[in-house]
Design a protein around this motif. Structure first.
Motif, PDB file in Angstrom:
ATOM      1  N   ASN A 255       0.801  -1.218   0.000  1.00 26.89           N
ATOM      2  CA  ASN A 255       0.000   0.000   0.000  1.00 26.89           C
ATOM      3  C   ASN A 255       0.836   1.272   0.000  1.00 26.89           C
ATOM      4  N   ARG A 256       2.133   1.166   0.230  1.00 25.16           N
ATOM      5  CA  ARG A 256       2.959   2.372   0.099  1.00 25.16           C
ATOM      6  C   ARG A 256       3.068   2.787  -1.367  1.00 25.16           C
ATOM      7  N   GLN A 257       2.623   1.891  -2.262  1.00 24.57           N
ATOM      8  CA  GLN A 257       2.564   2.228  -3.680  1.00 24.57           C
ATOM      9  C   GLN A 257       1.187   2.766  -4.091  1.00 24.57           C
ATOM     10  N   ALA A 258       0.233   2.720  -3.168  1.00 24.88           N
ATOM     11  CA  ALA A 258      -1.138   3.171  -3.455  1.00 24.88           C
ATOM     12  C   ALA A 258      -1.217   4.679  -3.241  1.00 24.88           C
ATOM     13  N   THR A 259      -0.595   5.432  -4.115  1.00 24.72           N
ATOM     14  CA  THR A 259      -0.426   6.867  -3.883  1.00 24.72           C
ATOM     15  C   THR A 259      -1.737   7.641  -3.975  1.00 24.72           C
ATOM     16  N   ARG A 260      -2.707   7.145  -4.752  1.00 22.83           N
ATOM     17  CA  ARG A 260      -4.023   7.797  -4.783  1.00 22.83           C
ATOM     18  C   ARG A 260      -4.669   7.711  -3.400  1.00 22.83           C
ATOM     19  N   ASN A 305      -3.749   2.101  10.996  1.00 20.79           N
ATOM     20  CA  ASN A 305      -3.776   3.274  11.871  1.00 20.79           C
ATOM     21  C   ASN A 305      -2.456   4.039  11.853  1.00 20.79           C
ATOM     22  N   LYS A 306      -2.552   5.345  11.893  1.00 18.01           N
ATOM     23  CA  LYS A 306      -1.349   6.189  11.807  1.00 18.01           C
ATOM     24  C   LYS A 306      -0.428   5.991  13.003  1.00 18.01           C
ATOM     25  N   TRP A 307      -0.950   5.490  14.139  1.00 15.62           N
ATOM     26  CA  TRP A 307      -0.084   5.239  15.294  1.00 15.62           C
ATOM     27  C   TRP A 307       0.769   3.986  15.088  1.00 15.62           C
ATOM     28  N   LEU A 308       0.256   3.040  14.304  1.00 15.20           N
ATOM     29  CA  LEU A 308       0.984   1.798  14.034  1.00 15.20           C
ATOM     30  C   LEU A 308       1.638   1.845  12.651  1.00 15.20           C
ATOM     31  N   ASP A 309       0.818   2.070  11.628  1.00 11.43           N
ATOM     32  CA  ASP A 309       1.270   2.222  10.239  1.00 11.43           C
ATOM     33  C   ASP A 309       1.926   0.957   9.686  1.00 11.43           C
ATOM     34  N   ARG A 310       1.239  -0.173   9.861  1.00 14.00           N
ATOM     35  CA  ARG A 310       1.772  -1.413   9.297  1.00 14.00           C
ATOM     36  C   ARG A 310       1.820  -1.365   7.777  1.00 14.00           C
ATOM     37  N   GLU A 311       0.931  -0.591   7.166  1.00 13.21           N
ATOM     38  CA  GLU A 311       0.871  -0.520   5.707  1.00 13.21           C
ATOM     39  C   GLU A 311       1.842   0.507   5.137  1.00 13.21           C
ATOM     40  N   ARG A 312       2.548   1.221   6.009  1.00 12.59           N
ATOM     41  CA  ARG A 312       3.570   2.210   5.612  1.00 12.59           C
ATOM     42  C   ARG A 312       2.956   3.340   4.774  1.00 12.59           C
ATOM     43  N   ILE A 313       1.710   3.661   5.112  1.00  8.89           N
ATOM     44  CA  ILE A 313       0.997   4.740   4.440  1.00  8.89           C
ATOM     45  C   ILE A 313       1.516   6.098   4.900  1.00  8.89           C
ATOM     46  N   GLU A 321       4.167  11.598  12.376  1.00  5.84           N
ATOM     47  CA  GLU A 321       5.287  10.970  13.074  1.00  5.84           C
ATOM     48  C   GLU A 321       5.350   9.487  12.720  1.00  5.84           C
ATOM     49  N   LYS A 322       6.505   8.885  12.945  1.00 10.09           N
ATOM     50  CA  LYS A 322       6.691   7.478  12.610  1.00 10.09           C
ATOM     51  C   LYS A 322       5.774   6.593  13.449  1.00 10.09           C
ATOM     52  N   GLY A 323       5.175   5.582  12.784  1.00 11.09           N
ATOM     53  CA  GLY A 323       4.317   4.648  13.489  1.00 11.09           C
ATOM     54  C   GLY A 323       5.108   3.619  14.268  1.00 11.09           C
ATOM     55  N   ALA A 324       4.426   2.978  15.229  1.00 12.40           N
ATOM     56  CA  ALA A 324       5.101   2.021  16.111  1.00 12.40           C
ATOM     57  C   ALA A 324       5.550   0.776  15.361  1.00 12.40           C
ATOM     58  N   PHE A 325       4.916   0.418  14.271  1.00 16.78           N
ATOM     59  CA  PHE A 325       5.354  -0.702  13.432  1.00 16.78           C
ATOM     60  C   PHE A 325       6.679  -0.361  12.737  1.00 16.78           C
ATOM     61  N   TYR A 346       9.763  -2.501  11.247  1.00 21.43           N
ATOM     62  CA  TYR A 346       8.642  -3.267  10.706  1.00 21.43           C
ATOM     63  C   TYR A 346       8.336  -4.490  11.585  1.00 21.43           C
ATOM     64  N   ASN A 347       7.992  -4.172  12.808  1.00 21.33           N
ATOM     65  CA  ASN A 347       7.762  -5.186  13.840  1.00 21.33           C
ATOM     66  C   ASN A 347       6.323  -5.704  13.757  1.00 21.33           C
ATOM     67  N   ARG A 348       6.168  -6.941  13.342  1.00 18.95           N
ATOM     68  CA  ARG A 348       4.839  -7.537  13.170  1.00 18.95           C
ATOM     69  C   ARG A 348       4.339  -8.285  14.406  1.00 18.95           C
ATOM     70  N   SER A 349       5.036  -8.172  15.517  1.00 17.42           N
ATOM     71  CA  SER A 349       4.697  -9.016  16.669  1.00 17.42           C
ATOM     72  C   SER A 349       3.711  -8.358  17.628  1.00 17.42           C
ATOM     73  N   TYR A 350       2.936  -7.391  17.141  1.00 19.66           N
ATOM     74  CA  TYR A 350       2.002  -6.689  18.031  1.00 19.66           C
ATOM     75  C   TYR A 350       0.788  -7.562  18.367  1.00 19.66           C
ATOM     76  N   ASP A 351       0.156  -7.227  19.481  1.00 23.12           N
ATOM     77  CA  ASP A 351      -1.022  -7.947  19.974  1.00 23.12           C
ATOM     78  C   ASP A 351      -2.245  -7.514  19.173  1.00 23.12           C
ATOM     79  N   GLY A 352      -2.965  -8.480  18.612  1.00 25.37           N
ATOM     80  CA  GLY A 352      -4.201  -8.191  17.889  1.00 25.37           C
ATOM     81  C   GLY A 352      -5.406  -8.659  18.679  1.00 25.37           C
ATOM     82  N   TRP A 353      -6.492  -7.915  18.591  1.00 28.40           N
ATOM     83  CA  TRP A 353      -7.717  -8.298  19.301  1.00 28.40           C
ATOM     84  C   TRP A 353      -8.227  -9.625  18.747  1.00 28.40           C
ATOM     85  N   TRP A 354      -8.381 -10.600  19.646  1.00 26.83           N
ATOM     86  CA  TRP A 354      -8.781 -11.958  19.283  1.00 26.83           C
ATOM     87  C   TRP A 354      -7.841 -12.531  18.209  1.00 26.83           C
TER      88      TRP A 354
END
Length: 699
Positions: A255-260, A305-313, A321-325, A346-354
């Motif tokens: 998604n970092r290539q999804a510039t639109r 989410n901008k706080w995490l930014d796993r998609e590097r958007i 500011e830089k996301g926690a991911f 690019y830390n993917r080890s975060y806790d996900g709900w359920w």
């Protein structure tokens, strides 16, 4: 024995006789008719009333903590005496019941009525200082799943290939009437806030008092329970004023290539334009005396989410500011719990709900900044210039990692919201006993699954609310209906009960109209057409009649009033059928809402069960001045009924009832027919699949 001695003995005998206790005339509850003031202040005084048949009892006692206090007769109205006790309150909950004495006969009285022994589970309760907004008591809510309501702005639609979500590119649906796909989370039909503005006349014509929006904030899914940015309305619901960038090409996955998309959701011009449009929506609703409720998803956010930014958007976006991911030094790192402290960048080890990696759980206990940020969001939207009228809280009992913290947070949330807007309501999504959150310092009320949606569904359809099961033993089971309603309603304080969200359908469960066909299954195994087959609109109208006459806030799920069907999500999120509406069903909803609003007993009155049999229920709704009875015959065949009426609801034994709304298998009407009550009994013949509302018009 001479004549005078005989008369003397007869007089002594007659004077020693005690009247038979008329238990059916005994009544009290915690409605405004029997508690004054209805929502008492700490250390204030409250008058508690109790009703008996006229000249029928010797004593009535108010029982508090096993201590009996004699109530004094406060007046007589018609066939009834009223007793009162004035209680000086502290700042603690009050749990009480009554005791009635006639000679050597005694009975106790709790929420179940006259009983041999009161049960603490059914004690009446007063919670000093607990008040809910008056506008919400008995208000009619209308829930809008925005993407499926109406497309008012073609320029903000999510485009095919705009970005990727859960392994596939987004899809712009061009056929408004297409059924949602079984995995349709990335399908977008284009409904937006301009569409709500365009249909505001329609919403006003229904007579609704409030709109409850499913989430509106920036999010990648069509349901938007995976929030990307709590500070802004999603531009795809709002306005796009700066259109730049490219769509993803076939085979592109990042998604970092999804510039639109990146420009649409990070460009402050687009974000501010959406917020400005939302201000207009609220202002327009308020002009029509319609309130607006937002969906608050604060237990978890989304992987975008901008706080995490796993998609590097946001990684290269200006002003973020830089996301926690992205970075171990992110200012948002402690907003999330990471299991591997050595996996950056690019830390993917975060806790996900359920366990869902698209729904990272927010880690409040580790971050005061997160707590403050979310409380700030809660305040922002109920304050000028947005002026929202409250929050519906998604999976509210799950927030945090412990019960203690959960309660602490919601106490802070309530204080913050009510300081900013004292008239804002706080409604929680919750299954099970909510009483620990309804002490007056956290939630106002709940989405009323246990004390409304489920009992009504089981009784009228025999179906589980997801259409996952059919139970013949529950279909038409009047005992189960009243028992469930009584047990679960007892968990709701009076201030919560009258604002509880009474739904027949919503975005998480099958459409009620589909449940009337008794088809067990989901769209993945049955297909969408099966949800439309064999539905019974007469049973649907019975359900609406109960919804508009039961204590609480009737809540319509968009399109239910127009005949929309659907299995549980995503099939329940079909589009509103503009141009193909069931106009008779809409008219019925309008008349039912009008009836609800014009008769105060349906908004703030007492409730009493009058009659129950297989597939038949009758109950009264009443205040001191206004009294009505609701009768439902859910049998397919005609039934002739005799219902004890007068004493139970405080009416005279001889009176006349007038029909104000009627429905059966052939349709509905609001024509006026009169029915006499003689010797406290109403005799009435009802067609199959019938519901009727009758009002006392003269005695």
């Amino acid at each position: 024995m001479n004549l005078s001695e005989d008369l003397y003995k007869k007089e002594r005998y007659l004077s020693s006789m005690r009247p038979i206790l008329r238990k059916d005339a005994l009544f009290s509850d915690t409605s405004p008719s029997f508690i004054e003031p209805f929502e008492a202040s700490p250390y204030g005084c409250v008058k508690i009333s109790f009703r008996t048949a006229r000249n029928n009892v010797d004593y009535v006692f108010f029982v508090l903590e096993h201590e009996r206090f004699l109530m004094e007769k406060s007046g007589t109205e018609g066939d009834f005496d009223y007793y009162a006790y004035e209680l000086q309150l502290e700042n603690e909950p009050v749990l009480y019941y009554f005791e009635v004495v006639v000679g050597k006969v005694k009975c106790q009285y709790d929420m179940r009525g006259a009983v041999d022994h009161a049960d603490m589970n059914f004690y009446f309760q007063i919670r000093p200082g607990f008040s809910t907004p008056d506008w919400a008591k008995g208000a009619v809510f209308y829930q809008i799943f925005t993407d499926r309501f109406y497309n008012g702005d073609l320029g903000n639609d999510v485009l095919t290939d705009e970005y990727e979500y859960i392994g596939e590119h987004t899809v712009q649906v061009t056929d408004w009437n297409k059924y949602p796909a079984a995995m349709g989370v990335r399908e977008f039909y284009g409904g937006d806030l301009q569409g709500v503005l365009d249909k505001m006349d329609y919403l006003e014509s229904l007579g609704i008092d409030a709109i409850y929006f499913n989430p509106l904030f920036v999010s990648p899914s069509n349901h938007k329970y995976d929030i990307q940015d709590y500070d802004y309305i999603d531009p795809h619901f709002g306005r796009i004023v700066d259109e730049r960038g490219d769509l993803l090409k076939p085979g592109e996955r990042e998604n970092r290539q999804a510039t639109r998309y990146i420009n649409r959701v990070t460009n402050k011009a687009n974000l501010e334009a959406g917020n400005e449009l939302f201000i207009r929506v609220v202002e327009e609703a308020h002009k029509r005396n319609i309130r607006v409720i937002l969906d608050g998803v604060f237990n978890h956010c989304g992987s975008f989410n901008k706080w995490l930014d796993r998609e590097r958007i946001y990684e290269s976006a200006e002003g973020y500011e830089k996301g926690a991911f992205i970075d171990a030094d992110s200012p948002f790192r402690d907003f999330f719990h990471f299991f591997d402290e050595h996996a950056w960048p690019y830390n993917r080890s975060y806790d996900g709900w359920w366990g869902h990696d698209t729904l990272p759980k927010l880690n409040y206990e580790a971050s005061q900044r997160l707590c403050d940020y979310v409380l700030g969001i809660a305040v922002k939207w109920v304050s000028p210039p947005y002026n929202v009228d409250g929050w519906r809280l998604d999976v509210a009992a799950d927030l945090g990692h412990s019960g203690d913290f959960n309660h602490t947070f919601w106490k802070e949330f309530r204080r913050a919201v009510k300081r900013a807007n004292p008239e804002a309501i706080i409604i929680a999504e919750h299954y099970g006993d909510p009483s620990s959150w309804l002490q007056g310092d956290e939630w106002d009320t709940v989405m009323n699954y246990d004390a409304f949606m489920e009992p009504v569904t089981w009784f009228l359809t025999g179906m589980q609310k997801h259409s996952d099961d059919f139970r013949q033993d529950m279909l038409g089971n009047a005992d189960s209906f009243f028992d469930a309603m009584m047990w679960h309603s007892a968990k709701l304080p009076p201030s919560s009960l009258y604002v509880a969200m009474n739904e027949l359908s919503n975005h998480d469960h099958s459409r009620f109209l589909t449940r009337t066909n008794h088809v067990v299954g989901r769209v993945a195994d049955k297909g969408p057409e099966a949800a439309n087959q064999g539905v019974d609109k007469a049973v649907m109208r019975e359900a609406v009649l109960i919804q508009m006459t039961w204590p609480g806030a009737p809540t319509l799920y968009y399109g239910d009033e127009a005949g929309v069907c659907g299995f549980t999500d995503p099939d329940n999120r079909r589009t509103y059928p503009w141009g193909q509406e069931d106009k008779e069903l809409i008219a019925f909803h309008r008349d039912a809402i009008r009836m609800h609003k014009e008769n105060e007993e349906f908004r703030l009155g007492s409730l009493r069960m009058l009659y129950k049999d297989y597939n038949v229920i009758a109950y009264g709704r009443f205040t001191r001045k206004n009294k009505s009875v609701v009768i439902i015959n859910n049998n397919k065949e005609e039934r002739e009924l005799e219902i004890r009426f007068g004493w139970q609801v405080g009416a005279m034994e001889e009176c006349v009832l007038e029909s104000i709304l009627y429905t059966d298998r052939n349709g509905y009407h609001a024509d006026c027919y009169t029915y006499p009550v003689e010797k406290g009994r109403l005799r009435i013949r009802l067609q199959g699949s019938c519901g009727i509302v009758l009002k006392v018009v003269r005695v």
